[in-house]
Design an enzyme around this catalytic site. Structure first.
Site, PDB file in Angstrom:
ATOM      1  CB  CYS A  62      54.004  53.090  41.443  1.00 39.62           C
ATOM      2  SG  CYS A  62      52.415  53.807  41.021  1.00 39.62           S
ATOM      3  CB  THR A  74      54.580  40.553  44.674  1.00 42.09           C
ATOM      4  OG1 THR A  74      55.009  41.882  44.372  1.00 42.09           O
ATOM      5  CG2 THR A  74      54.530  39.739  43.402  1.00 42.09           C
ATOM      6  N   GLY A  93      61.530  44.686  38.544  1.00 41.96           N
ATOM      7  CA  GLY A  93      61.604  46.146  38.432  1.00 41.96           C
ATOM      8  C   GLY A  93      60.982  46.725  37.173  1.00 41.96           C
ATOM      9  CB  ILE A 119      47.245  39.978  46.448  1.00 46.06           C
ATOM     10  CG1 ILE A 119      47.945  38.638  46.370  1.00 46.06           C
ATOM     11  CG2 ILE A 119      46.147  39.992  47.421  1.00 46.06           C
ATOM     12  CD1 ILE A 119      48.613  38.197  47.672  1.00 46.06           C
ATOM     13  CB  SER A 175      50.138  42.232  35.021  1.00 43.25           C
ATOM     14  OG  SER A 175      51.136  43.057  34.473  1.00 43.25           O
ATOM     15  CE  LYS A 177      57.549  43.198  33.442  1.00 40.96           C
ATOM     16  NZ  LYS A 177      57.059  42.864  34.770  1.00 40.96           N
ATOM     17  CE  LYS A 183      48.199  42.421  40.220  1.00 45.35           C
ATOM     18  NZ  LYS A 183      49.072  41.978  39.143  1.00 45.35           N
TER      19      LYS A 183
END
Ligand SMILES: Cc1cc2nc3c(=O)[nH]c(=O)nc-3n(C[C@H](O)[C@H](O)[C@H](O)COP(=O)(O)O)c2cc1C
Length: 325
Positions: free
Chosen positions: A133, A195, A75, A193, A20, A48, A167
């Protein structure tokens, strides 16, 4: 190449998809026209990440090159749910491969809105939940806490029959614990993974280089970490694993399959070589052919089987010692 494969009900022509946020199919279509559709490099396309409302993303600078990798603090700039449904989805729906839409929100209600609206659209084959998040209610990063992940899945699972892919973040001590929570909550697959948390200091000013202060590391620098996390997660769950993190070649893709991934994703390498997806696919096909492997089942998890043999030998005293220096 091997036979088509099944990823939680999605039929994929080969095992290479995109990570993504690392391949802009709409811009690529503008650049290459219908040639992109005739030879689409990936067997599924992951969008994305989108959020409920539009986001401008982080202040610049947003990128820093590291030895064998890069740190980004993009971001998640995006058009928001409505903008995605009206402007991007009609174009992504024309891609010749299954469409996986990545979504993120800071509350279960926000995620529910995204999943409800996105899953209802016919071109969408599956949804990837980006759980790196914070939950505004608990302040915890959802994907860093098995309990947060489980309760998110409990809220989302009833909303759609389409596959939900979680994810995973690598920024945890035990990614397998979160993967198991996702599976128990009804996830159909996990991908990893994302990041790794990272910083860069401007050597001139000695202040953080990135506008957001910190970002996420990707590329070959993270590959060994990714391989270990894929191995530990694949050993812990029965659902398929999508492996990624620093893949730049077919032989590296094969390593991820051996570690237990059923499908691999190419991310940062697409920025260095826009043809990376197609190249990794064809190199992987050559690797498999050279090894006379016609079914991916022969490879997936091959290293886990060897691992188990190693453990048995340790138990019987055939070998000993810690696994790290
Ligand atoms: C510039 C950039 C943007 C990314 N955007 C997203 C994103 O929107 N959503 C997401 O889940 N992962 C995002 N990722 C993470 C990648 O999908 C992938 O998980 C990670 O980069 C590791 O794979 P790689 O080393 O092959 O890039 C992004 C990575 C990069 C480098």
């Amino acid at each position: 190449m091997t036979d088509p494969l099944d990823l939680c009900g999605l039929r994929l022509a080969h095992p290479v998809i995109n990570g993504s946020g690392t391949f802009d199919a709409i811009a690529a279509r503008r650049a290459f026209g219908d040639a992109l559709l005739e030879r689409f490099p990936f067997s599924a396309f992951v969008s994305k990440t989108i959020t409920p409302e539009p986001r401008a993303g982080n202040p610049p600078p947003r990128l820093w090159e590291t030895p064998a990798g890069m740190i980004n603090s993009i971001g998640l700039p995006n058009k928001g749910l409505q903008g995605f449904l009206e402007q991007d989805l009609p174009q992504l729906g024309r891609l010749p491969v299954p469409l996986i839409v990545s979504v993120m929100a800071t509350s279960a209600e926000g995620f529910a809105r995204l999943v409800g609206k996105v899953a209802a659209r016919p071109p969408v084959a599956a949804i990837e939940l980006n759980v790196s998040c914070p939950n505004v209610h608990s302040g915890l990063i959802v994907g860093e806490e098995p309990r947060e992940t489980a309760s998110l899945l409990e809220a989302l699972r009833p909303l759609t029959d389409k596959p939900l892919i979680v994810k995973l973040t690598p920024n945890v001590a035990e990614p397998a614990g979160v993967a198991v929570a996702a599976e128990e909550g009804g996830a159909n697959a996990v991908s990893l993974i994302n990041t790794l948390k990272a910083s860069a200091i401007d050597p001139g000013t000695l202040r953080p280089w990135l506008g957001a202060g910190r970002g996420g590391l990707s590329g070959p620098a993270v590959r060994a970490v990714a391989l270990e996390q894929v191995r530990s997660v694949a050993a812990a769950v029965a659902v398929p694993v999508i492996g990624m993190g620093g893949i730049t070649s077919g032989s590296e893709a094969l390593e991820f399959l051996a570690a237990g991934a059923s499908v691999v994703a190419v991310g940062t390498e697409s920025f260095r070589d826009p043809g990376a997806g197609e190249r990794v696919r064809s190199e992987l096909a050559e690797e498999l052919a050279a090894r006379r492997i016609s079914s991916l089942a022969e490879v997936v998890g091959a290293s886990a089987a060897a691992d188990q043999r190693g453990r048995n030998e340790v138990q019987t005293g055939a070998s000993s010692g810690p696994s790290e220096g």
